[in-house]
Design an enzyme around this catalytic site. Structure first.
Site, mmCIF file in Angstrom:
data_model
loop_
_atom_site.group_PDB
_atom_site.id
_atom_site.type_symbol
_atom_site.label_atom_id
_atom_site.label_comp_id
_atom_site.label_asym_id
_atom_site.label_seq_id
_atom_site.Cartn_x
_atom_site.Cartn_y
_atom_site.Cartn_z
ATOM 1 N N PHE A 149 33.456 40.521 41.531
ATOM 2 C CA PHE A 149 32.363 39.652 41.070
ATOM 3 C C PHE A 149 31.015 40.063 41.624
ATOM 4 O O PHE A 149 29.983 39.711 41.074
ATOM 5 C CB PHE A 149 32.652 38.188 41.470
ATOM 6 C CG PHE A 149 32.324 37.876 42.910
ATOM 7 C CD1 PHE A 149 31.022 37.571 43.287
ATOM 8 C CD2 PHE A 149 33.301 37.901 43.899
ATOM 9 C CE1 PHE A 149 30.700 37.305 44.616
ATOM 10 C CE2 PHE A 149 32.994 37.630 45.225
ATOM 11 C CZ PHE A 149 31.684 37.332 45.576
ATOM 12 N N LYS A 173 38.256 45.570 32.877
ATOM 13 C CA LYS A 173 38.654 44.192 33.172
ATOM 14 C C LYS A 173 37.719 43.713 34.275
ATOM 15 O O LYS A 173 37.962 43.916 35.451
ATOM 16 C CB LYS A 173 40.112 44.149 33.645
ATOM 17 C CG LYS A 173 40.836 42.840 33.388
ATOM 18 C CD LYS A 173 40.177 41.618 34.006
ATOM 19 C CE LYS A 173 40.409 41.462 35.481
ATOM 20 N NZ LYS A 173 39.585 40.389 36.095
ATOM 21 N N GLU A 176 36.361 37.621 36.350
ATOM 22 C CA GLU A 176 36.288 36.445 35.471
ATOM 23 C C GLU A 176 35.218 35.467 35.942
ATOM 24 O O GLU A 176 34.930 34.484 35.265
ATOM 25 C CB GLU A 176 37.658 35.759 35.380
ATOM 26 C CG GLU A 176 38.227 35.203 36.683
ATOM 27 C CD GLU A 176 38.986 36.246 37.518
ATOM 28 O OE1 GLU A 176 38.531 37.409 37.605
ATOM 29 O OE2 GLU A 176 40.022 35.881 38.117
ATOM 30 N N ARG A 177 34.608 35.737 37.110
ATOM 31 C CA ARG A 177 33.594 34.799 37.612
ATOM 32 C C ARG A 177 32.226 35.041 36.992
ATOM 33 O O ARG A 177 31.420 34.132 36.860
ATOM 34 C CB ARG A 177 33.474 34.910 39.130
ATOM 35 C CG ARG A 177 34.771 34.593 39.817
ATOM 36 C CD ARG A 177 34.563 34.528 41.313
ATOM 37 N NE ARG A 177 35.831 34.513 42.002
ATOM 38 C CZ ARG A 177 36.646 33.459 42.036
ATOM 39 N NH1 ARG A 177 36.329 32.354 41.406
ATOM 40 N NH2 ARG A 177 37.781 33.528 42.684
ATOM 41 N N SER A 226 39.037 43.017 46.773
ATOM 42 C CA SER A 226 39.465 42.730 48.147
ATOM 43 C C SER A 226 40.647 43.627 48.541
ATOM 44 O O SER A 226 41.390 44.111 47.676
ATOM 45 C CB SER A 226 39.852 41.255 48.259
ATOM 46 O OG SER A 226 40.850 40.964 47.313
ATOM 47 N N CYS A 281 29.894 44.651 49.782
ATOM 48 C CA CYS A 281 30.882 45.378 50.576
ATOM 49 C C CYS A 281 30.191 46.273 51.602
ATOM 50 O O CYS A 281 30.825 46.767 52.516
ATOM 51 C CB CYS A 281 31.787 46.202 49.685
ATOM 52 S SG CYS A 281 30.934 47.574 48.931
ATOM 53 N N GLU A 384 37.027 39.585 56.758
ATOM 54 C CA GLU A 384 35.775 39.791 56.028
ATOM 55 C C GLU A 384 35.307 38.400 55.590
ATOM 56 O O GLU A 384 35.995 37.729 54.818
ATOM 57 C CB GLU A 384 36.046 40.668 54.799
ATOM 58 C CG GLU A 384 34.812 40.965 53.983
ATOM 59 C CD GLU A 384 35.117 41.736 52.693
ATOM 60 O OE1 GLU A 384 36.152 41.473 52.059
ATOM 61 O OE2 GLU A 384 34.307 42.593 52.335
HETATM 62 P P1 NAD Z 1 39.108 40.210 44.204
HETATM 63 O O1 NAD Z 1 40.063 41.144 44.867
HETATM 64 O O2 NAD Z 1 39.371 38.753 44.278
HETATM 65 O O3 NAD Z 1 38.997 40.545 42.633
HETATM 66 C C1 NAD Z 1 38.732 41.849 42.172
HETATM 67 C C2 NAD Z 1 39.351 42.011 40.789
HETATM 68 O O4 NAD Z 1 40.766 41.886 40.878
HETATM 69 C C3 NAD Z 1 38.885 40.966 39.785
HETATM 70 O O5 NAD Z 1 38.712 41.590 38.531
HETATM 71 C C4 NAD Z 1 40.026 39.959 39.770
HETATM 72 O O6 NAD Z 1 40.175 39.331 38.513
HETATM 73 C C5 NAD Z 1 41.241 40.808 40.084
HETATM 74 N N1 NAD Z 1 42.263 40.097 40.881
HETATM 75 C C6 NAD Z 1 42.045 39.126 41.801
HETATM 76 N N2 NAD Z 1 43.213 38.746 42.362
HETATM 77 C C7 NAD Z 1 44.186 39.493 41.794
HETATM 78 C C8 NAD Z 1 45.594 39.579 41.972
HETATM 79 N N3 NAD Z 1 46.222 38.815 42.845
HETATM 80 N N4 NAD Z 1 46.270 40.486 41.225
HETATM 81 C C9 NAD Z 1 45.638 41.260 40.356
HETATM 82 N N5 NAD Z 1 44.301 41.232 40.145
HETATM 83 C C10 NAD Z 1 43.587 40.361 40.852
HETATM 84 O O7 NAD Z 1 37.656 40.555 44.775
HETATM 85 P P2 NAD Z 1 36.290 39.784 44.519
HETATM 86 O O8 NAD Z 1 36.320 38.503 45.265
HETATM 87 O O9 NAD Z 1 35.965 39.759 43.079
HETATM 88 O O10 NAD Z 1 35.249 40.795 45.201
HETATM 89 C C11 NAD Z 1 34.938 40.782 46.568
HETATM 90 C C12 NAD Z 1 35.696 41.843 47.313
HETATM 91 O O11 NAD Z 1 35.431 43.125 46.764
HETATM 92 C C13 NAD Z 1 35.274 41.936 48.776
HETATM 93 O O12 NAD Z 1 36.426 42.117 49.557
HETATM 94 C C14 NAD Z 1 34.393 43.180 48.806
HETATM 95 O O13 NAD Z 1 34.309 43.816 50.052
HETATM 96 C C15 NAD Z 1 35.088 44.042 47.806
HETATM 97 N N6 NAD Z 1 34.213 45.099 47.307
HETATM 98 C C16 NAD Z 1 34.477 46.377 47.697
HETATM 99 C C17 NAD Z 1 33.665 47.412 47.266
HETATM 100 C C18 NAD Z 1 33.958 48.839 47.668
HETATM 101 O O14 NAD Z 1 33.448 49.752 47.026
HETATM 102 N N7 NAD Z 1 34.762 49.061 48.698
HETATM 103 C C19 NAD Z 1 32.582 47.137 46.442
HETATM 104 C C20 NAD Z 1 32.345 45.813 46.056
HETATM 105 C C21 NAD Z 1 33.179 44.797 46.499
#
Ligand code: NAD
Length: 499
Positions: A149, A173, A176-177, A226, A281, A384
Site C-alpha cells: 500500500f 495485483k 487493496e487499500r 511485509s 520501507c 517494524e
Molecule cells: P502486506 O504484506 O500486508 O501486503 C503486500 C501485498 O501482499 C498486498 O498486495 C496484499 O494484498 C498482499 N497480501 C497481504 N497479506 C497476504 C497474505 N497473507 N497472503 C498473500 N498475500 C497477501 O504489506 P503492506 O502492509 O501493504 O506494505 C507494508 C510493508 O511493505 C512493510 O513491511 C514495508 O516495509 C514493506 N515494503 C518493503 C519494500 C521493499 O522494497 N523492501 C518497499 C515497500 C514496502
C-alpha cells in the site's frame, strides 16, 4: 459509492466474485469506495488473455516497445497532479510526497526506454574453428507483481515497466487499500500505445495472490510487502519452479558518530523518520548515537523538532509534514507498540499518543513519538512499527553500533553520519545491509542502480530496477553455431573443447 473493478484487455471491468473491500480516506476515517476482490477464476481469465496477447508484444521490436514507455513518461508528467491526488486520497500521504511516489516510478519508466540497449546479447566471433557463440535475452511470458500500500505508484511501475519493456505481459495485483492509482497507470499505458492484454490489473486480497502463486502459466512473481508474506510467497512460488523475488520489511538504523554535524543528523532523522508517517520501507526507525554525550546532545536537539512537526490531511496545504497512517488497524497496532515500549522501560521523550486532528477526529492520525533508551530486547526495537515513531538505541562505541545493526534481522537500508572518511569506508564495507547511506538518510538508489535489501528484507538474488530488472524479466539463451567450413568428419565422443 464508487466500486473499483479490474483492468482487463485495456478497459475497466466490474468484479464478478461478489467479494469487495472498503477503501478508506485515512484523513477522515470514512470509506469512500469499494474495491472488487478477484476470485481464482478471474485471475485465470486475466492470465489467459495476457497469454494470448504476449507473443505479438514479444515480437514487437524493442525500440517500438520502448516508445510506448517514452509516451507513458510524457503522460505521467501531464497527469502528475491527478495521480498524486488519487494517491493522497487513499493513502493519506501529503501531495508533495505523493508526487515523489509518481516521480520515482516515472524514473524507472525512463530507464526502461533504454530497453534496446539493455536487452542486447553477447557475441563471440570465432569461439572455435568456424564457430560463433552468442546469447540472447528473451521474455519469460506472463509475469506477475504483487505490491504494497505504501507506494501505490512507484512500486507497480518498478515492476511493470521493465517487465513490459522486456516483452512480457504483466498481471498486477496492487494493494487493496489504495487501488485507484494503479488503475490510472494502466489506463495511461493504453493511452501511450500499449496493446490490450499486456498490462492487466487484478484487484484482490490473499485469494487473488494464492491464485497467482498456483497458476502454471505465470512464469515469474515479483513481490513487495511485509516480511512474513514475502517469505511465504518466496517459498511457495519457488517450489513450483517460478522465478521469484520478494522484498520485505525493514528496521533501518542510522548511526550518528560523535564527529557528525548534529544539525544535519537531526534534519535527516526528522525527515527520514517521520516523512510519510514512517510508512516507508526506507524510513529510519532507529537512531544509534555513539557515546553518551552524542546521545544527550542529539535528543536535546531532536525533541523540539519532533514536537513541532505539522500533521494534517493532504488537503491542508503543502507545509504539512505528514498525514495519517493507512488504517484504523494500523493506528491501533502502532499505539499498542508504543504502549509496550513504555511498559518495557523505554523513555518516551515525545509522546504523540493523545494526538487528535481538529475536524478529523475519526481520521487515522498518530502523533509523532520519540523514544530514548530503547534496548534490543524490546518489541519496539524488534518489530517494524511502520508509523511515526523513532527509537533511539544508545551505543557505547562505533563497533557496538555496527554490531547492533549487523545483528538486526532486517537489512534493507542503513546510514552513517560522520565527518571521518575512514569510519564511513569501514562501515560501507563491513555492514550486512543492502542499501547504505553516508550522510544520506534514505539511500534509495536511482532507477539505473538496483534496489534491494539483505537478510529478512529481501528473498531472491536479483534487485528491483537497474540492470538486474532486465535480468529478472528475461532468460538467457546461448547459441553455439558452426558452419560447414569448421565441421570435421566423424563422430566426436568426448566433450567438445573447441581445441
Ligand atoms: P502486506 O504484506 O500486508 O501486503 C503486500 C501485498 O501482499 C498486498 O498486495 C496484499 O494484498 C498482499 N497480501 C497481504 N497479506 C497476504 C497474505 N497473507 N497472503 C498473500 N498475500 C497477501 O504489506 P503492506 O502492509 O501493504 O506494505 C507494508 C510493508 O511493505 C512493510 O513491511 C514495508 O516495509 C514493506 N515494503 C518493503 C519494500 C521493499 O522494497 N523492501 C518497499 C515497500 C514496502
Amino acid at each position: 459509492m464508487e466500486t473499483i473493478g479490474h483492468f482487463i484487455d485495456g478497459r475497466r471491468v466490474p468484479g464478478q466474485s461478489g467479494r469487495r473491500a472498503e477503501v478508506f480516506n485515512p484523513a477522515t476515517g470514512e470509506a469512500q469506495a469499494e474495491v472488487a476482490l478477484a476470485s481464482a477464476a478471474e485471475v485465470a481469465a486475466a492470465v489467459e488473455r495476457a497469454k494470448a496477447a504476449q507473443p505479438a508484444w514479444a515480437a514487437t521490436n524493442p525500440q517500438r516497445r520502448a516508445r510506448v514507455l517514452m509516451k507513458f513518461v510524457e503522460l505521467l508528467n501531464r497527469d502528475m497532479d491527478r495521480l498524486a491526488e488519487a494517491i493522497s486520497r487513499e493513502h493519506g500521504k501529503t501531495l508533495p510526497d505523493a508526487r515523489g511516489d509518481v516521480q520515482r516510478g516515472l524514473e524507472v519508466a525512463e530507464f526502461c526506454i533504454g530497453a534496446p540497449h539493455l536487452l542486447k546479447g553477447e557475441f563471440t566471433d570465432g569461439a572455435g574453428r568456424g564457430i560463433d557463440m552468442y546469447s540472447m535475452r528473451q521474455p519469460l511470458g506472463v509475469v506477475a507483481g504483487i505490491t504494497p500500500f505504501n507506494f501505490p505508484a512507484m512500486i507497480p511501475m518498478w515492476k511493470f515497466c521493465p517487465a513490459i519493456a522486456c516483452g512480457n505481459a504483466f498481471i498486477l495485483k496492487p494493494s487493496e487499500r489504495d487501488p485507484s492509482c494503479p488503475m490510472l497507470l494502466a489506463e495511461l499505458m493504453i493511452e501511450a500505445g500499449l496493446p490490450e492484454g499486456i498490462l492487466q490489473v487484478v484487484n484482490g486480497d490473499r485469494e487473488a495472490v494464492e491464485a497467482i502463486l498456483d497458476h502454471p502459466d505465470i512464469a515469474a512473481i515479483g513481490f513487495v510487502g511485509s516480511t512474513p508474506v514475502a517469505q511465504h510467497i518466496y517459498g511457495r512460488a519457488a517450489a513450483t519452479g517460478k522465478r521469484v523475488q520478494c522484498f520485505g520489511g525493514a528496521k533501518n538504523h542510522m548511526i550518528v558518530m560523535p564527529d557528525a554535524d548534529l544539525d544535519q543528523a537531526v534534519d535527516a532523522l526528522v525527515g527520514a523518520g517521520y516523512g510519510a508517517a514512517g510508512e516507508r520501507c526506507m524510513a529510519v526507525s532507529v537512531a544509534v548515537p555513539v557515546g553518551e554525550a552524542t546521545a544527550d546532545a542529539l535528543i536535546r536537539k531532536l525533541v523540539p523538532r519532533v514536537e513541532s512537526l505539522k500533521i494534517g490531511p493532504y488537503t491542508a496545504g503543502e507545509d504539512v509534514d505528514f498525514g495519517p497512517v493507512i488504517s484504523r488497524e494500523a493506528k491501533s497496532r502502532i499505539l499498542g507498540l508504543i504502549d509496550s515500549g513504555v511498559e518495557a522501560g523505554a523513555d518516551l521523550v515525545v509522546d504523540g499518543r493523545g494526538f487528535t486532528m481538529q475536524g478529523y477526529e475519526s481520521g487515522f492520525f498518530v502523533g509523532a513519538c520519540l523514544f530514548d533508551r530503547v534496548t534490543p530486547e524490546m518489541e519496539i526495537y524488534r518489530q517494524e512499527i511502520f508509523g511515526p515513531v523513532l527509537s533511539t538505541v544508545r551505543a557505547a562505541s562505533y563497533e557496538d553500533a555496527l554490531e547492533l545493526t549487523m545483528r538486526n534481522e532486517f537489512g534493507n537500508g542503513t546510514a552513517i553520519f560522520t565527518r571521518d572518511g575512514a569510519t564511513a569506508r569501514d562501515f560501507t564495507s563491513r555492514i550486512n545491509v543492502g542499501m547504505v547511506g553516508v550522510n544520506v538518510p534514505i539511500p534509495v538508489p536511482l532507477a539505473y542502480h538496483g534496489f534491494g535489501g539483505w537478510k529478512k528484507s529481501g528473498f531472491g538474488d536479483l534487485n528491483q530496477h537497474g540492470p538486474d530488472a532486465f535480468r529478472f524479466y528475461t532468460r538467457t539463451k546461448t547459441v553455439t553455431s558452426r558452419w560447414p567450413s569448421g565441421i570435421t568428419e566423424g563422430a566426436a565422443f568426448s566433450i567438445p573443447t573447441m581445441e
